[in-house]
Design a protein around this motif. Structure first.
Motif, PDB file in Angstrom:
ATOM      1  N   ASP A 190       1.679  -1.558  -0.531  1.00 22.78           N
ATOM      2  CA  ASP A 190       1.226  -1.647  -1.908  1.00 22.78           C
ATOM      3  C   ASP A 190       2.337  -1.113  -2.823  1.00 22.78           C
ATOM      4  OD1 ASP A 190       0.011  -0.878  -4.402  1.00 22.78           O
ATOM      5  OD2 ASP A 190      -1.929  -1.173  -3.417  1.00 22.78           O
ATOM      6  N   GLN A 191       2.769  -1.925  -3.777  1.00 18.42           N
ATOM      7  CA  GLN A 191       3.918  -1.541  -4.599  1.00 18.42           C
ATOM      8  C   GLN A 191       3.695  -0.228  -5.356  1.00 18.42           C
ATOM      9  OE1 GLN A 191       6.984  -2.596  -4.751  1.00 18.42           O
ATOM     10  NE2 GLN A 191       6.599  -4.163  -3.198  1.00 18.42           N
ATOM     11  N   SER A 192       2.539  -0.114  -6.011  1.00 13.81           N
ATOM     12  CA  SER A 192       2.336   1.051  -6.873  1.00 13.81           C
ATOM     13  C   SER A 192       1.934   2.304  -6.080  1.00 13.81           C
ATOM     14  CB  SER A 192       1.272   0.741  -7.944  1.00 13.81           C
ATOM     15  OG  SER A 192       0.101   0.240  -7.314  1.00 13.81           O
ATOM     16  N   ALA A 193       0.921   2.162  -5.220  1.00 15.24           N
ATOM     17  CA  ALA A 193       0.410   3.335  -4.518  1.00 15.24           C
ATOM     18  C   ALA A 193       1.194   3.651  -3.253  1.00 15.24           C
ATOM     19  CB  ALA A 193      -1.064   3.142  -4.181  1.00 15.24           C
TER      20      ALA A 193
END
Ligand SMILES: [Zn+2]
Length: 588
Positions: A190-193
């Motif tokens: 997951d890019q953000s998390a």
């Protein structure tokens, strides 16, 4: 190169060059040799020969030649150690565990092994999901609807990736660290998390194996309307999509037997064709064929029927693949399936609706690529000069890529006729384009073998392999300087030195110290059909050389006499002349 007693030597002793070369070149028995089309230059009739007992190959056309290692090095463009490993593997000889050169290398190897293991576990997981879960039941219904029954599902290892998002991850997490999981391509981050989750969700999975049958990636088709419809594994340390052809591991035998391959676009197509009993099918699993895939293919055949989808993307892919295949001198036919009803048909749909027989018939009738291309060009507006120019420019690149000059000019004429392009300007454009091809193999004049006299050929052969008297023969030739001044002097010298050293005489080792033209001649001589030599025959060959030596000396003496009739040494020269003439007369 293969030191006695070394692993390389052992492999060489045990390897069967006919079998190894046979994986790349279709060989036919011819006399005591095997012959086939040379993989190193473009040709229509075979001039490439493999000698089963001498364990060497030689091309009478372009002059290449050597032993099994040299062949693999040239074919695979690899170094000697790698060639030994490849040959050993092909011949089922256990390779001693290699000392990795560096700790990094060892780590990389371990990592690759782990990734392969992880894929095997993922495969088991996906198969279980399809068989034993509620979600899997829906997937099975979909597959059934597509005509894939239990047998097909088992045969092609089809599975299901559930929708949960971390089911596979949970399975693998306990055994593999996060970094490796992320590198496997089976899970994404997951890019953000920065959280990991399953890459394939709510998808039918198709294992993609490399040539030796190890699962290295997955292709996955969305069960619902999720986009993209098809999602594949990304590039990983064990998978590069340009290196793998789907179904190659199982198609090899069929391709060799049928002597051609059918190339389709996706795994569903390959499965449909293979299920119809046509096993020589592989899928490029991408929009267009890549060069490493062509290299893989040409180890098994040089004849391909391209059967891509009939849509625009498929046409573009067909044309791009054609260009690459032609460049590698493949014999290419194109199968463009007719629509089924009003639907454009890929192999999967066509076989399901029209049946195997109908498909096989079209395979047999598939036209040469040039007909396909001119048909495509004819769809362009040919009523205007501009349109004609466009059509010619569409065809030119393909014409240019044909390595064989005669074939090229034939196609040029054919294209001009089919498109009714009588304008001399256009013909000139075609022939100019044809002549601008540079990668053509030219026969190098210095490589054209010289005609060595039969006596020399026979003696060379004896020095290379006569049992019992090779060394004695070498001594005689050496002591009397019998081969000095011959065209074949360097070949004799190399053989005599090898014989006098007491070592076994190896054609490839002798070849390695010779210039190319001499090596070529040596190999030609070794490939001649010949009887077992005898000592008597050797003696008569030696006498013939002595005779020729006397003739050469006589000519020299005569030249000296004529050059300087008043010289003080004239008397000596005249005596020498008498003596040589006596010797020559006695020998007659
Ligand atoms: Zn050749």
């Amino acid at each position: 190169m293969a030191e006695a007693g070394s692993f390389a030597d052992r492999v060489k002793q045990q390897a069967d060059i006919v079998r190894v070369v046979g994986e790349y070149v279709r060989l036919k028995k011819s006399g005591q040799n095997f012959t086939g089309l040379c993989p190193f230059h473009a040709e229509k009739s075979p001039s490439f020969a493999v000698h089963p007992t001498k364990q060497i190959y030689h091309c009478f056309g372009c002059g290449v030649g050597g032993d099994v290692f040299k062949f693999v090095m040239e074919m695979e463009k690899c170094a000697f150690p790698e060639a030994i490993r490849i040959v050993a593997e092909k011949c089922g000889i256990a390779v001693p565990r290699q000392k990795e050169r560096s700790p990094e290398e060892r780590k990389e190897n371990q990592q690759r092994a782990l990734l392969v293991e992880m894929h095997r576990e993922a495969q088991t997981f996906f198969v279980k999901q399809l068989e034993g879960t509620l979600e899997g039941k829906a997937a099975r219904a979909y597959l059934e609807d597509r005509g894939l029954d239990k047998d097909a599902i088992a045969r092609f290892g089809i599975g299901y990736a559930p929708s949960g998002g971390d089911a596979l991850l949970r399975q693998l997490k306990s055994k593999y660290n996060e970094k490796l999981l992320a590198e496997s391509g089976l899970v994404s981050r997951d890019q953000s998390a920065g959280r990991l989750f399953d890459r394939f969700r709510r998808r039918i999975t198709f294992p993609i194996a490399n040539e030796s049958g190890k699962i290295v990636a997955f292709g996955a088709r969305a069960l619902g309307d999720d986009m993209p419809k098809y999602l594949n594994s990304p590039e990983t340390p064990i998978y590069s999509k340009s290196n793998v052809l789907y179904h190659m591991d199982r198609a090899k035998e069929g391709i060799r037997r049928q002597e051609f391959a059918i190339l389709v676009e996706g795994y569903m197509d390959a499965i449909a064709v293979a299920r119809a009993g046509i096993n020589n099918v592989v899928a490029s699993c991408g929009t267009s064929l890549a060069e490493p895939q062509i290299k893989l293919l040409q180890r098994f055949t040089k004849r391909v029927i391209v059967n891509y989808d009939p849509d625009t993307a498929g046409q573009t892919a067909t044309e791009r693949s054609l260009a690459l295949l032609l460049e590698q001198d493949f014999e290419v036919r194109v199968l463009a399936l007719p629509p089924v009803g009003n639907r454009k048909a890929d192999p999967d749909l066509f076989i399901r609706e029209m049946g195997t027989e109908a498909y096989l018939k079209l395979v047999k009738e598939a036209p040469p690529y040039v007909d396909y291309l001119t048909a495509r060009a004819r769809q362009m507006d040919l009523t205007t000069g501009e349109g004609k120019l466009r059509a010619v420019n569409f065809l030119l690149p393909y014409v240019q890529k044909i390595p064989n000059r005669i074939l090229r000019s034939e196609w040029a004429t054919r294209i001009a006729q089919q498109l009714r392009l009588e304008e001399p300007v256009l013909r000139a454009a075609l022939s100019k384009a044809a002549s601008e091809r540079r990668s053509e193999v030219k026969t190098q004049p210095e490589l054209v073998a010289r005609a060595a006299k039969p006596v020399e050929r026979r003696l060379i052969r004896m020095l290379a392999e006569a049992k019992g008297f090779r060394q004695e023969l070498a001594k005689q030739l050496q002591n009397a300087h019998l081969y000095h001044g011959l065209e074949t002097e360097k070949i004799f010298a190399a053989l005599v030195i090898a014989n006098l050293s007491g070592q076994p005489v190896e054609a490839t080792e002798i070849g390695a110290v010779l210039e190319d033209r001499d090596r070529r001649l040596l190999f030609e001589i070794l490939f001649e059909e010949a009887n077992e030599p005898t000592w008597e025959e050797a003696q008569s060959c030696i006498e013939a050389l002595q005779h020729r030596q006397a003739e050469r000396e006589l000519a020299d003496v005569q030249r000296s006499i004529e050059a300087n009739p008043a010289a003080p040494e004239l008397r000596g020269l005249l005596e020498k002349k008498q003596e040589l003439m006596r010797r020559l007369a006695a020998a007659r």
